[in-house]
Design an enzyme around this catalytic site. Structure first.
Site, PDB file in Angstrom:
ATOM      1  N   LYS A  67     -32.494 -38.307  19.856  1.00  0.00           N
ATOM      2  CA  LYS A  67     -33.681 -38.632  20.659  1.00  0.00           C
ATOM      3  C   LYS A  67     -34.821 -39.238  19.828  1.00  0.00           C
ATOM      4  O   LYS A  67     -35.606 -40.030  20.345  1.00  0.00           O
ATOM      5  CB  LYS A  67     -34.146 -37.397  21.423  1.00  0.00           C
ATOM      6  CG  LYS A  67     -33.130 -37.003  22.488  1.00  0.00           C
ATOM      7  CD  LYS A  67     -33.489 -35.791  23.289  1.00  0.00           C
ATOM      8  CE  LYS A  67     -32.299 -35.454  24.188  1.00  0.00           C
ATOM      9  NZ  LYS A  67     -32.575 -34.492  25.230  1.00  0.00           N
ATOM     10  N   ASP A 103     -36.999 -35.162  30.053  1.00  0.00           N
ATOM     11  CA  ASP A 103     -36.581 -33.765  29.841  1.00  0.00           C
ATOM     12  C   ASP A 103     -37.649 -32.760  30.291  1.00  0.00           C
ATOM     13  O   ASP A 103     -37.328 -31.731  30.887  1.00  0.00           O
ATOM     14  CB  ASP A 103     -36.274 -33.514  28.358  1.00  0.00           C
ATOM     15  CG  ASP A 103     -34.888 -33.998  27.957  1.00  0.00           C
ATOM     16  OD1 ASP A 103     -34.036 -34.175  28.838  1.00  0.00           O
ATOM     17  OD2 ASP A 103     -34.665 -34.180  26.738  1.00  0.00           O
TER      18      ASP A 103
HETATM   19  P1  NDP Z   1     -31.565 -31.679  17.756  1.00  0.00           P
HETATM   20  O1  NDP Z   1     -30.361 -31.866  16.903  1.00  0.00           O
HETATM   21  O2  NDP Z   1     -32.597 -32.745  17.794  1.00  0.00           O
HETATM   22  O3  NDP Z   1     -32.327 -30.323  17.299  1.00  0.00           O
HETATM   23  C1  NDP Z   1     -31.615 -29.143  17.096  1.00  0.00           C
HETATM   24  C2  NDP Z   1     -32.568 -27.959  17.009  1.00  0.00           C
HETATM   25  O4  NDP Z   1     -31.797 -26.761  16.991  1.00  0.00           O
HETATM   26  C3  NDP Z   1     -33.419 -27.948  15.733  1.00  0.00           C
HETATM   27  O5  NDP Z   1     -34.661 -27.348  16.029  1.00  0.00           O
HETATM   28  C4  NDP Z   1     -32.594 -27.043  14.797  1.00  0.00           C
HETATM   29  O6  NDP Z   1     -33.368 -26.375  13.813  1.00  0.00           O
HETATM   30  C5  NDP Z   1     -32.091 -26.023  15.792  1.00  0.00           C
HETATM   31  N1  NDP Z   1     -30.851 -25.355  15.380  1.00  0.00           N
HETATM   32  C6  NDP Z   1     -29.622 -25.906  15.224  1.00  0.00           C
HETATM   33  N2  NDP Z   1     -28.724 -24.958  14.900  1.00  0.00           N
HETATM   34  C7  NDP Z   1     -29.392 -23.778  14.858  1.00  0.00           C
HETATM   35  C8  NDP Z   1     -29.005 -22.432  14.577  1.00  0.00           C
HETATM   36  N3  NDP Z   1     -27.741 -22.118  14.276  1.00  0.00           N
HETATM   37  N4  NDP Z   1     -29.956 -21.471  14.629  1.00  0.00           N
HETATM   38  C9  NDP Z   1     -31.237 -21.793  14.928  1.00  0.00           C
HETATM   39  N5  NDP Z   1     -31.664 -23.043  15.191  1.00  0.00           N
HETATM   40  C10 NDP Z   1     -30.747 -24.034  15.157  1.00  0.00           C
HETATM   41  O7  NDP Z   1     -30.985 -31.345  19.208  1.00  0.00           O
HETATM   42  P2  NDP Z   1     -31.759 -31.504  20.612  1.00  0.00           P
HETATM   43  O8  NDP Z   1     -33.108 -30.925  20.442  1.00  0.00           O
HETATM   44  O9  NDP Z   1     -31.613 -32.878  21.124  1.00  0.00           O
HETATM   45  O10 NDP Z   1     -30.874 -30.568  21.592  1.00  0.00           O
HETATM   46  C11 NDP Z   1     -30.944 -29.154  21.523  1.00  0.00           C
HETATM   47  C12 NDP Z   1     -30.089 -28.520  22.638  1.00  0.00           C
HETATM   48  O11 NDP Z   1     -30.667 -28.719  23.908  1.00  0.00           O
HETATM   49  C13 NDP Z   1     -28.672 -29.064  22.717  1.00  0.00           C
HETATM   50  O12 NDP Z   1     -27.788 -27.981  22.910  1.00  0.00           O
HETATM   51  C14 NDP Z   1     -28.692 -29.943  23.939  1.00  0.00           C
HETATM   52  O13 NDP Z   1     -27.417 -30.039  24.555  1.00  0.00           O
HETATM   53  C15 NDP Z   1     -29.683 -29.201  24.817  1.00  0.00           C
HETATM   54  N6  NDP Z   1     -30.348 -30.063  25.818  1.00  0.00           N
HETATM   55  C16 NDP Z   1     -30.128 -29.859  27.162  1.00  0.00           C
HETATM   56  C17 NDP Z   1     -30.779 -30.636  28.094  1.00  0.00           C
HETATM   57  C18 NDP Z   1     -30.559 -30.399  29.542  1.00  0.00           C
HETATM   58  O14 NDP Z   1     -30.921 -31.272  30.346  1.00  0.00           O
HETATM   59  N7  NDP Z   1     -30.041 -29.268  29.940  1.00  0.00           N
HETATM   60  C19 NDP Z   1     -31.680 -31.715  27.708  1.00  0.00           C
HETATM   61  C20 NDP Z   1     -31.888 -31.810  26.299  1.00  0.00           C
HETATM   62  C21 NDP Z   1     -31.207 -31.028  25.402  1.00  0.00           C
HETATM   63  P3  NDP Z   1     -33.798 -27.116  12.425  1.00  0.00           P
HETATM   64  O15 NDP Z   1     -34.936 -28.032  12.793  1.00  0.00           O
HETATM   65  O16 NDP Z   1     -34.209 -26.029  11.528  1.00  0.00           O
HETATM   66  O17 NDP Z   1     -32.577 -27.870  11.958  1.00  0.00           O
END
Ligand code: NDP
Length: 277
Positions: A67, A103
């Site tokens: 994104k 979103d």
């Molecule tokens: P990004 O890859 O941009 O960000 C991932 C985030 O998750 C970061 O803050 C990361 O932390 C954190 N993270 C990843 N793994 C872990 C873990 N094991 N423990 C704690 N924190 C963790 O992904 P998005 O933000 O684009 O998407 C996030 C989720 O939201 C996805 O599962 C996606 O499918 C869902 N989603 C659903 C939508 C819907 O319409 N239902 C719309 C948008 C998203 P760090 O910064 O420290 O790496």
């Protein structure tokens, strides 16, 4: 008859229900379009999306983890995408692509209208500082909860989002702070998991004390991957909700941006609930 092409671009995308949702919206509104999955290599998002556009694509949704990269591809931005610094919907306009972020509107509509929980005056804990949390923070603030605490594994990213939304939060009288996942505090009335922990099969990244009795606990993930979070929330007395409603609501906003017609979300949510358990 020309059939316009759209897609969800991300990695992974195999789990995505967006093609089903957009096919139902197209049928409901009598629009001729096809909607595909576009798996993008982690180091080749821009080239993959450009190739899709060159092959006749009209626009795409953008999902994890692209994104922020999609934001950089847009020549013009909606105000909400500008505030988020992240884009989940691209329209391939001639002369420069238009980037939007649906979103936040989708999440707030799902919480307030579909789940019946009013956000105004509530204490909200939002987990994650990736593209999803960036996209929803502005809309959550506009719903005027009393407080939003943004917790992330990397605190610096959470702090960056808080800094970018500081003026917006002040305008809406919302106390907005950042913290690590171990310093969240307790007893929030609304917990939103915007991390990709569920997608990755990792455990719930916070302690159950973060939830007040009877809290709403929503994971943006849906399908089997969301189940551990939902079971955890239920076992601690919360009302658990997955991200299916948000997905359907944000998709309706994207569909309207592309096609100029807003589909009915309720029948699509009911139909998808039958398919996604
Ligand atoms: P990004 O890859 O941009 O960000 C991932 C985030 O998750 C970061 O803050 C990361 O932390 C954190 N993270 C990843 N793994 C872990 C873990 N094991 N423990 C704690 N924190 C963790 O992904 P998005 O933000 O684009 O998407 C996030 C989720 O939201 C996805 O599962 C996606 O499918 C869902 N989603 C659903 C939508 C819907 O319409 N239902 C719309 C948008 C998203 P760090 O910064 O420290 O790496």
């Amino acid at each position: 008859m020309t059939v316009d092409r759209y897609a969800v671009a991300g990695n992974p995308v195999a789990h995505s229900r967006s093609p089903t949702i957009h096919a139902m919206y197209a049928e409901q509104t009598h629009q001729a379009l096809v909607y595909e999955r576009l798996l993008c290599p982690l180091d080749d998002f821009a080239a993959t999306v450009r190739a899709f556009a060159a092959a006749g694509g009209s626009g795409c949704n953008v999902t994890v983890p692209f994104k922020f990269e999609a934001f950089a591809l847009a020549a013009k931005l909606s105000p909400r995408a500008q505030l988020a610094g992240a884009v989940n919907t691209l329209r391939f306009d001639e002369g420069g692509w238009f980037g939007d972020n649906t979103d936040g509107a989708g999440l707030v509509r799902d919480i307030e209208r579909n789940a019946g929980v009013v956000l105004a005056g509530k204490r909200v804990l939002l987990l994650g500082a990736g593209g999803a949390s960036a996209g929803v923070l502005g809309s959550l603030i506009a719903a005027r909860p009393s407080e939003i605490r943004l917790a992330n594994r990397s605190v610096g990213k959470a702090q960056g989002l808080v800094d970018a939304h500081r003026d917006w939060a002040a305008q809406h009288g919302v106390q907005l702070t950042a913290c690590s996942l171990t310093e969240c505090g307790s007893a929030y009335q609304v917990l939103i998991n915007g991390t990709s922990a569920s997608l990755a099969g990792a455990g719930v990244p916070v302690a159950p004390e973060v939830m007040a009795s009877g809290a709403l606990a929503l994971d943006m993930m849906y399908g089997p991957a969301a189940e551990p979070f939902l079971a955890w929330a239920r076992s601690h007395g919360a009302t658990a909700r997955d991200g299916l409603g948000m997905l359907i609501e944000q998709a309706a906003e994207a569909f309207e941006l592309w096609r100029g017609v807003k589909p009915e979300t309720a029948p699509v949510l009911a139909a998808l609930r039958e398919q996604v358990q």
